[in-house]
Design a protein around this motif. Structure first.
Motif, PDB file in Angstrom:
ATOM      1  N   PRO A   1      43.088  70.028   7.776  1.00  0.00           N
ATOM      2  CA  PRO A   1      44.411  69.476   8.101  1.00  0.00           C
ATOM      3  C   PRO A   1      45.314  69.352   6.865  1.00  0.00           C
ATOM      4  O   PRO A   1      46.504  69.114   7.003  1.00  0.00           O
ATOM      5  N   ILE A   2      44.767  69.527   5.678  1.00  0.00           N
ATOM      6  CA  ILE A   2      45.587  69.393   4.466  1.00  0.00           C
ATOM      7  C   ILE A   2      46.098  70.770   4.003  1.00  0.00           C
ATOM      8  O   ILE A   2      47.287  71.001   3.941  1.00  0.00           O
TER       9      ILE A   2
ATOM     10  N   HIS B   1      38.258  74.787   0.162  1.00  0.00           N
ATOM     11  CA  HIS B   1      39.454  75.354  -0.472  1.00  0.00           C
ATOM     12  C   HIS B   1      40.229  74.293  -1.258  1.00  0.00           C
ATOM     13  O   HIS B   1      40.615  74.524  -2.393  1.00  0.00           O
ATOM     14  N   CYS B   2      40.413  73.109  -0.637  1.00  0.00           N
ATOM     15  CA  CYS B   2      41.253  72.111  -1.330  1.00  0.00           C
ATOM     16  C   CYS B   2      40.507  70.824  -1.670  1.00  0.00           C
ATOM     17  O   CYS B   2      41.069  69.938  -2.290  1.00  0.00           O
TER      18      CYS B   2
ATOM     19  N   LYS C   1      49.139  63.064   4.452  1.00  0.00           N
ATOM     20  CA  LYS C   1      48.908  64.451   4.026  1.00  0.00           C
ATOM     21  C   LYS C   1      49.532  64.686   2.644  1.00  0.00           C
ATOM     22  O   LYS C   1      48.887  65.214   1.730  1.00  0.00           O
ATOM     23  N   SER C   2      50.791  64.241   2.470  1.00  0.00           N
ATOM     24  CA  SER C   2      51.419  64.526   1.169  1.00  0.00           C
ATOM     25  C   SER C   2      50.753  63.704   0.054  1.00  0.00           C
ATOM     26  O   SER C   2      50.617  64.185  -1.080  1.00  0.00           O
ATOM     27  N   GLN C   3      50.308  62.502   0.390  1.00  0.00           N
ATOM     28  CA  GLN C   3      49.619  61.699  -0.646  1.00  0.00           C
ATOM     29  C   GLN C   3      48.279  62.321  -1.035  1.00  0.00           C
ATOM     30  O   GLN C   3      47.920  62.359  -2.209  1.00  0.00           O
ATOM     31  N   ILE C   4      47.569  62.828  -0.019  1.00  0.00           N
ATOM     32  CA  ILE C   4      46.261  63.451  -0.321  1.00  0.00           C
ATOM     33  C   ILE C   4      46.471  64.744  -1.109  1.00  0.00           C
ATOM     34  O   ILE C   4      45.736  65.028  -2.056  1.00  0.00           O
ATOM     35  N   GLU C   5      47.516  65.500  -0.726  1.00  0.00           N
ATOM     36  CA  GLU C   5      47.809  66.744  -1.473  1.00  0.00           C
ATOM     37  C   GLU C   5      48.030  66.447  -2.952  1.00  0.00           C
ATOM     38  O   GLU C   5      47.510  67.140  -3.830  1.00  0.00           O
TER      39      GLU C   5
ATOM     40  N   ARG D   1      38.071  58.873  -2.480  1.00  0.00           N
ATOM     41  CA  ARG D   1      39.440  59.032  -3.010  1.00  0.00           C
ATOM     42  C   ARG D   1      40.423  59.309  -1.880  1.00  0.00           C
ATOM     43  O   ARG D   1      41.501  58.741  -1.844  1.00  0.00           O
ATOM     44  N   CYS D   2      40.065  60.221  -0.978  1.00  0.00           N
ATOM     45  CA  CYS D   2      40.987  60.548   0.119  1.00  0.00           C
ATOM     46  C   CYS D   2      41.235  59.319   0.994  1.00  0.00           C
ATOM     47  O   CYS D   2      42.363  59.041   1.384  1.00  0.00           O
TER      48      CYS D   2
END
Ligand code: CMP
Length: 385
Positions: free
Chosen positions: A13-14, A57-58, A75-79, A112-113
């Motif tokens: 999902p990220i 991958h991420c 999502k943007s914070q985890i990215e 962390r996530c």
């Protein structure tokens, strides 16, 4: 891929890329036992290693139940978090099998996530830290285990104050007490274990476990008082003493009882809690070379060097002993190698004392090292250090 694993295709999902996720078939994982803080031991594959899903991958990581449930803000914070992380490439998560290192990394990434996610309460964060502590325990990394247990305890205590229902509260109070007990904070452990009992069903599992651990904690308080009187144990930290206490057993002795026999293999060290014992070389009725009293210890020579017992030990009075097995000493020697040097010194002194009895033939003189360094080497070899 081995036939013990199943695979499925997932989408992250990220980063929105697809990958194959492998997990063990449930029949390949057989639970053997659990520690009091529920740390599981399995025969075969350990399913704990695979509970966190990781995108190769991420490096987005999450429990299955929360995998897709990510808001655009999260999502943007985890990215952002993932971009900053230096740990992403340390294990190839496209592989079907995970080792201890991969399992540790997966929980670290998940922790962390989750710190960026709304569905992560203090209880969930505490549980991830608890699992990190278990993984460190599997790897005999006492230092890191303690750090994760302490972080878990802080999360559980927060959860206990804010959002615990009745059942969750007793389990949390139990875990907080058990973590305190493991760290050697016995007074706090008693308080929280009592709290756990108060909150739960008297016929339930937590009540039974809390009762058992209360008894263990009271014993540990006595054991640690006794350890305090033994010179070579005094420099050990509270958590190491607590670990020794966990393995220690109380034993009764009655006058005339032979506690150790010369020439036998010996895997325990004994501390005298009450009473006295005499040390005899060669024959049981020889004049004692020493009389050991309360707070003194014996059995250190074979326990540490792996050689047979060099003397007979006989109870001179009724009394009580603490018996500490070899398994507990390995962790102590890894954490504090200087302990081996202190014990080598004691062994050298005791042997020198025995040489004052020339009429008595010393057992295996050629097989024993004579110097402190010689003993130190033998201890290190015996413990594979
Ligand atoms: P171990 O050889 O394991 O078993 C017998 C024990 O007797 C030995 O360890 C020492 O702990 C103890 N021992 C031997 N000689 C002496 C001594 N002179 N003084 C005190 N204890 C001794």
């Amino acid at each position: 891929m081995s036939d013990q694993m199943v695979s499925r295709i997932l989408s992250c999902p990220i980063c929105e890329q697809s990958f194959t996720l492998y997990s063990p078939k449930s029949r390949t994982c057989q639970l053997i036992k659990r520690d009091p803080d529920f740390c599981p031991y399995y025969q075969g594959i350990n399913p704990l290693f695979y509970q966190i899903w990781v995108c190769p991958h991420c490096s987005y990581a999450s429990y299955k139940d929360h995998w897709s449930d990510v808001s655009s803000r999260e999502k943007s914070q985890i990215e952002l978090l993932i971009k900053q992380s230096t740990e992403r490439m340390r294990f190839d998560f496209t592989r079907s099998d995970r080792n201890l290192f991969a399992a540790l990394l997966s929980y670290q990434l998940a922790y962390r996530c989750y710190t960026k996610r709304r569905n992560a309460g203090a209880f969930l964060l505490g549980n991830i830290q608890l699992r990190l502590a278990w993984l460190c325990r599997y790897g005999n990394d006492l230092k890191r285990e303690r750090i994760h247990l302490e972080t878990a305890r802080i999360h559980f205590q927060k959860a206990y104050q804010h959002d615990a229902g009745k059942n969750a509260a007793s389990k949390m109070a139990f875990l907080i007490g058990e973590i305190h007990r493991r760290a050697g904070n016995n007074r706090d452990a008693l308080e929280w274990l009592m709290q756990a009992k108060k909150n739960c069903d008297v016929k339930g599992e937590i009540y039974r476990l809390a009762n058992h651990q209360l008894f263990e904690t009271q014993e540990a308080i006595h054991f640690m008082q006794a350890f305090g009187k033994v010179d070579f144990l005094q420099p050990l930290s509270k958590d190491l003493l607590s670990l020794l206490a966990t393995h220690t057993q109380r034993r009764r002795m009655s006058q005339g009882q032979i506690i150790c026999r010369q020439g036998e293999a010996g895997d325990s060290l004994f501390i005298i809690l009450k009473g006295q014992a005499t040390v005899h070389l060669n024959t049981l009725n020889s004049t004692p070379v020493s009389t050991l009293k309360e707070g003194e210890f014996f059995g250190e020579m074979s326990l540490l060097t792996g050689q047979p017992r060099i003397a007979h030990i006989v109870a001179a009075t009724d009394g009580e002993l603490l018996e500490i097995p070899k398994i507990a000493f390995r962790t102590v020697l890894v954490a504090t190698p200087e302990t081996a040097a202190t014990i080598s010194q004691i062994i050298t002194e005791r042997l020198a004392e025995n040489e004052r009895y020339p009429a008595i033939v010393q057992p295996e003189p050629q097989a024993s090292p004579r110097s402190k360094t010689g003993f130190l080497k033998r201890i290190m070899t015996n413990y594979d250090l």
